[in-house]
Enzyme design. Structure first.
Site, PDB file in Angstrom:
ATOM      1  N   GLN A 125      33.316  46.510  40.959  1.00 59.12           N
ATOM      2  CA  GLN A 125      34.690  45.655  40.223  1.00 59.12           C
ATOM      3  C   GLN A 125      33.337  45.166  39.194  1.00 59.12           C
ATOM      4  O   GLN A 125      31.945  44.497  39.652  1.00 59.12           O
ATOM      5  CB  GLN A 125      34.999  44.857  41.314  1.00 59.12           C
ATOM      6  N   GLY A 126      33.377  44.421  38.304  1.00 58.43           N
ATOM      7  CA  GLY A 126      33.090  43.929  37.392  1.00 58.43           C
ATOM      8  C   GLY A 126      33.979  42.594  37.125  1.00 58.43           C
ATOM      9  O   GLY A 126      34.295  42.315  35.480  1.00 58.43           O
ATOM     10  N   GLU A 243      43.430  42.105  47.544  1.00 60.17           N
ATOM     11  CA  GLU A 243      41.929  42.372  47.662  1.00 60.17           C
ATOM     12  C   GLU A 243      42.112  40.743  49.218  1.00 60.17           C
ATOM     13  O   GLU A 243      40.995  41.306  50.261  1.00 60.17           O
ATOM     14  CB  GLU A 243      40.670  41.572  47.125  1.00 60.17           C
ATOM     15  N   ASN A 372      35.175  31.384  51.928  1.00 58.73           N
ATOM     16  CA  ASN A 372      36.000  30.734  52.943  1.00 58.73           C
ATOM     17  C   ASN A 372      36.208  29.299  52.594  1.00 58.73           C
ATOM     18  O   ASN A 372      37.721  28.882  53.337  1.00 58.73           O
ATOM     19  CB  ASN A 372      35.811  31.160  54.489  1.00 58.73           C
TER      20      ASN A 372
END
Lengths: 389, 331, 389, 331
Positions: A125-126, A243, A372
């Site tokens: 993932q970029g 995700e 979070n």
């Protein structure tokens, strides 16, 4: 409500369990963040694919077996309880694949999905950049159209699996005039593209868990855009939902860790070590929370199967699993006492230092895919409806 | 009643701080990871020269004849700097034990910095810091202390590469240290570790305050977010209320005439319990407020994260020390 | 560093201890938030005053004994450990008196301080308003000059002791044009001023712990201004420093509660009740934190005696004591199990329901005098130097 | 495998919610503080009429013949409304015990709402809810259950004036309830209390979200501050992950054919442990986010604060239930 597995599901579970028992690697693979370990993990992806178990939730036409959500949850539980290796394909399968299914052209689907399923393409993932971590809208890597190519210049960072991956899914700025969310494009970049340099970054135990990517007039074909040019934000957010939600973090992994934690207590007792009642309580609490995550997931699955969408509630799941994962591993290290700080190579390291390795891995949970703190903002504003300002 | 340090103590602390900033920057700590003994070249002789190694040795033995109150904040500084050398083991435990046992030959070498001592105490678990690199290990056994000078070590890699742990698998030559008290040695080790925890926590806090004041996300410094502010306020609270207990425990250890063994145990354990919790909180908040960069090998935060994890548990974790306090309270 | 009491301090302590043992009420007084209990507490103030123990830190000329900070801390420890009653005079002595010493005219000092010391004047605080809680700058109660009087109109709330107090120290808006901190004035208001109505408000256990004040063309003499007209904010903030810091919350009260908590464990053991090791750990942790508060206070006292000022560090103390107080009492209630919810009148209530009463009282700690959220902002911004925006 | 409630169950839940909003608003709860029995006039017959009192009674006895899965969310609603009547004790524990013992006379009166039952179980501590006002107490003794109809009570005031506690000081007339299982009764009580905890926590959260969205300080709603947002996000997290365990425990109790006693104990105790922690957090955050107004007698928040404190501990607090889980896990 029916909390028993149906005969069909029981059969599915048994098939999955038997296959894993017969096929999982006899010994732990080397770390997927080393060159050799990466290839070992790729081989395991191929074994899974050949057995039909690499992407069970996908359509059979792309190498899956059309599992419904319940079957997928059963599969995940069996997978992790079996002790099978971590999935080097996870970034692609969990984050990118839903986006390809949603936004990809037929040609893109036909090209990329089977190779992802078989492990031929391992994806990184970029998204993040040095100046754009949780704040993805600040992305500055530019992709300027030049004929049937884009010319990329800029830098990406924190690319998990980035050191050895075959392809990278990126978000780039195709309209430098546009601000924030506008002017971004979702682009699939081959790791061997000319003008792309990769540099591994060690995570804090030294394992090269990420890479930095440097684009210096890097040329990428225009037909590697996923979705429309300039629509990268919307496309990416759909994947961000994946995700943060159900796909990446099935309960299976945490249930397996919780089981290992109770097993650790039994092992320590067998070594004649006294278990502090406060530690026993922490173990129990972590085990209960793994179960809570499991049942919350089954409830969510039922809603999704009834046609609901997983919206901002995904943030609830992300906060919970990431803090649970950390607590599971921190509890294990506390139980291990002075053996807790021993690295993998130490003769006295318990279980090959796996708890410490897992702890270091878990530490990233509350940080990545939106910290979070940001998730709690989302819960407050979008789930509870508190005023933004 | 006057709970403050003297000007001389402040000056000594500043001198040590300056020396460590100069000789023991993060690069020097990292350089040690790949050398023979993990230590910082030149640091030990410099510490010997300024008298730090002999603080707890009597003046008649060539020491400074000072006490734990003089020492405690210097150990905080060693935590702050992330010193990889076994300074706490040497200066806070081994030197006074050698002095109390009248082991004048070992003592002279230790305070001159010619040798390095470490410790293997029952309260310290199975692994000895720098056992391989040290010349002498103060070992607790059979209810007493001995000085081991020939011994075999099985290395046990720590996640903190500055902590060269090893297990003593055989001790071939020992001198008894009669007159040295193993219970006192354990209390000194817990106190010294607590002081280092405070220093590590302060370093994590300072680094994180600096970082979040600069790092921008969503158009403003990360440090302007209330969640980040409250994480770091909690870290400061932990340090603010643990440090006085550490200083108070130093007084307790330094004044056996007015502190019996139970009181000393209570005071030392209060200090270690609070300091362990403080550094644990500093580790968690420090990493979380840094985000991904704090999670990398290249960035220095990790030096103090790993040290904090290790020291919070070393020489007794917080619950075990609370148990000692509870026992002292008779509950 | 010298942590032994000097012979002089030992003598002081013994004198204090003996006097308290000989003079403290034989039985617990009734609640100071009832009319009868209020007067009982006022009588106790008079006994303290006659013994020279009501305001030991004040100059002898105003009824004190010129104690230094250390003596004051010793006095407070002895006071609370003796089990003597709570101080109905606390608002005046802790919050108002420092302000009178700093800002009062000679005439104000000579008039108010001795009556405060003797209990003739019991003071309540009139700062908060329905629209101005932690945000004091939003104060809207107006005081318009009319000759040598101010005419007050508006409403105050959460006035502790407000139902029975003789005087109220208020902040009012004397310049209605000025915004926020400007145009506020610190005014001393007699409770029998014409046009002032009081209404008790019950705290959550029903005890009337506060009052609301209604000003309806209430006339107050101009010479009751403390400091200058329009300087109320600066005057009040000096007192807020006192409230949040050393004066109001000496360690003695928490040390005494921590001792009672360990005593509770021993009592429960004597009743053959098993003490859960987790509860024992909580008791120990609370006891340790009371000690930490004590020693931090002694360190702070040493700095103040060397001429330092207690600035934003007061916020560290306020957060710590208020959360410690809550935890001390919550731990006691957990230890008491099903007796924990019994109110004072229940036959089985332990210690007359004192732990529950203390818990309810402690619940207000993290809220009043600036919520702990605001205190943590202050710690972050003023102690740590984090950017405000 | 399908972890969701049916449309019929949703409708029943909505009906109960509407009834309670109508008949049992906060004013009605408060009115009960000063009347004879603390209860809400008209509520009991209304609950009887809609079948709520007979959910766990078999159809052949005139009940609805439903199970704990049908009941569990209705009990949540009773927590949400702050019902002062001993509904959990009556409907979740006493009624099925009377049914299982074949005590058809007592059962008929109970499900008709002619009588009110409460419970005195070993897992519930020394104090019985509504012992004075009830007509029958299901008492655990000598390893079994009995129905006490004549008994003397010593009142024990709770801080929650809707909880009329009393100690049974003498039991003069009992009918044995052979066939009713005391272990099951305790599990049902813990499950029912857990469900009420969830409802109380939800009410605290809803009230607090409303309040902080309106209340302004420093020129903006209190609910815009990140600290307040995170307090309330944590409350939501607690509820979000406790509620499924409560529902799952209801299934476990309702399906003895596939859940042995150990599994049931484990599931019930997981539910109570998580629900107790969730309501505890909701109490603390709810009060803190309200500030001073939440601390007053006049404002309704206190109804749920006190109920939350009591129910978190009732029928076993979180640590004691975690111990049962640990035992079931064999650790």
């Amino acid at each position: 409500m029916d909390l028993e597995l149906s005969p069909r599901h029981l059969e599915f579970r048994d098939e999955c369990r038997s296959w894993l028992a017969a096929n999982k690697p006899a010994r732990p693979l080397r770390s997927m963040d080393t060159a050799a370990g990466f290839e070992e993990h790729r081989e395991w992806e191929r074994v899974l694919f050949d057995g039909g178990w690499s992407v069970p939730g996908w359509p059979a036409s792309y190498g899956g077996r059309d599992c419904d959500l319940i079957e997928w949850l059963i599969y995940e539980e069996e997978y992790w309880l079996s002790g099978a290796p971590g999935r080097v394909s996870a970034n692609g399968v969990s984050l990118l694949a839903p986006t390809i299914f949603n936004f990809g052209t037929q040609a893109q689907q036909d090209h990329f999905l089977p190779k992802m399923a078989s492990g031929e393409h391992i994806w990184a993932q970029g998204w993040s950049e040095p100046g754009a971590g949780s704040d993805l809208a600040a992305i500055a890597t530019r992709a300027i159209r030049d004929g049937d190519h884009y010319v990329l210049n800029g830098q990406k960072t924190w690319c998990s699996r980035g050191a050895f991956a075959d392809w990278i899914f990126c978000i780039v700025r195709t309209d430098p005039e546009a601000e924030r969310h506008a002017g971004l494009t979702y682009l699939l970049v081959p790791a061997d593209a000319p003008g792309l340099e990769r540099r591994p970054i060690g995570r804090l135990d030294g394992e090269p868990g990420f890479a930095e990517l440097f684009f210096d007039d890097c040329r990428v074909r225009v037909d590697n855009v996923l979705g429309e040019e300039g629509q990268g934000w919307a496309v990416a957010m759909a994947a961000a939902g994946s995700e943060r939600g159900l796909n990446l973090r099935s309960p299976g992994r945490f249930m397996a860790a919780a089981e290992r934690l109770t097993e650790l207590v039994r092992t320590l007792r067998a070594e004649q070590r006294e278990i502090d009642p406060r530690r026993r309580d922490e173990v129990t609490d972590a085990w209960i929370r793994a179960q809570a995550y499991r049942w919350q997931t089954y409830a969510t699955a039922a809603r999704l199967m009834d046609g609901a969408e997983l919206g901002s509630e995904a943030s609830l799941m992300k906060v919970f699993w990431s803090e649970l994962d950390l607590e599971l591993h921190a509890t294990a290290l506390r139980l291990l006492g002075d053996r807790g700080e021993l690295a993998a190579g130490a003769p006295d390291a318990v279980d090959g230092g796996r708890w410490l390795d897992g702890y270091v891995f878990a530490l990233s949970g509350p940080i990545y895919a939106g910290t979070n703190e940001i998730q709690r903002n989302i819960i407050a504003e979008r789930v509870l409806g508190l005023p933004r300002r | 009643m006057r709970f403050s340090f003297t000007e001389e103590q402040d000056m000594f602390r500043d001198t040590v701080r300056d020396l460590l900033a100069d000789v023991c920057p993060p690069d020097a700590v990292r350089a040690g990871w790949d050398n023979d003994d993990g230590r910082v070249p030149g640091l030990w002789p410099a510490l010997a020269e300024m008298g730090m190694l002999s603080i707890l040795a009597p003046e008649e033995d060539g020491g400074l004849g000072m006490d734990e109150v003089d020492l405690v904040r210097l150990l905080e500084e060693t935590g702050y700097a992330g010193v990889p050398d076994p300074i706490m083991e040497h200066v806070a435990v081994a030197v006074p034990a050698l002095a109390e046992a009248g082991a004048s030959g070992h003592l002279a070498a230790a305070i001159a910095g010619e040798t390095t001592c470490t410790i293997a105490l029952t309260g310290g678990g199975d692994y000895v810091v720098d056992a391989e690199g040290a010349d002498l290990v103060v070992v607790e056994r059979d209810g007493g202390l001995v000085a081991a000078t020939e011994y075999r070590v099985e290395p046990q890699a720590s996640i903190d590469r500055s902590r060269r742990l090893g297990k003593l698998v055989a001790v071939d030559s020992v001198d008894p240290l009669s007159g040295a008290d193993p219970i006192l040695a354990n209390d000194r080790a817990a106190l010294g570790t607590a002081a280092q925890c405070i220093g590590v926590a302060r370093r994590l806090l300072d680094s994180t305050v600096d970082y979040v004041s600069e790092r921008r996300q969503f158009g403003k410094p990360v440090g302007t977010y209330q969640a980040v502010k409250h994480h770091l306020a909690d870290v400061r609270l932990g340090i603010e209320f643990a440090a006085p207990l550490v200083h108070r425990a130093a007084w307790s250890v330094a004044h056996p005439e007015s502190h019996d063994v139970t009181t000393r145990a209570r005071d030392v354990s209060m200090a270690k319990a609070m300091a362990a919790d403080a550094v644990d909180r500093a580790c968690r908040a420090g990493l979380q407020c840094h985000g991904a960069i704090g999670y990398t090998d290249e960035y220095d935060l990790q030096l103090w994260l790993k040290r904090g994890w290790a020291l919070a548990a070393a020489h007794g974790d917080a619950p075990s020390h609370r148990d000692r306090v509870a026992d002292a309270l008779g509950i």
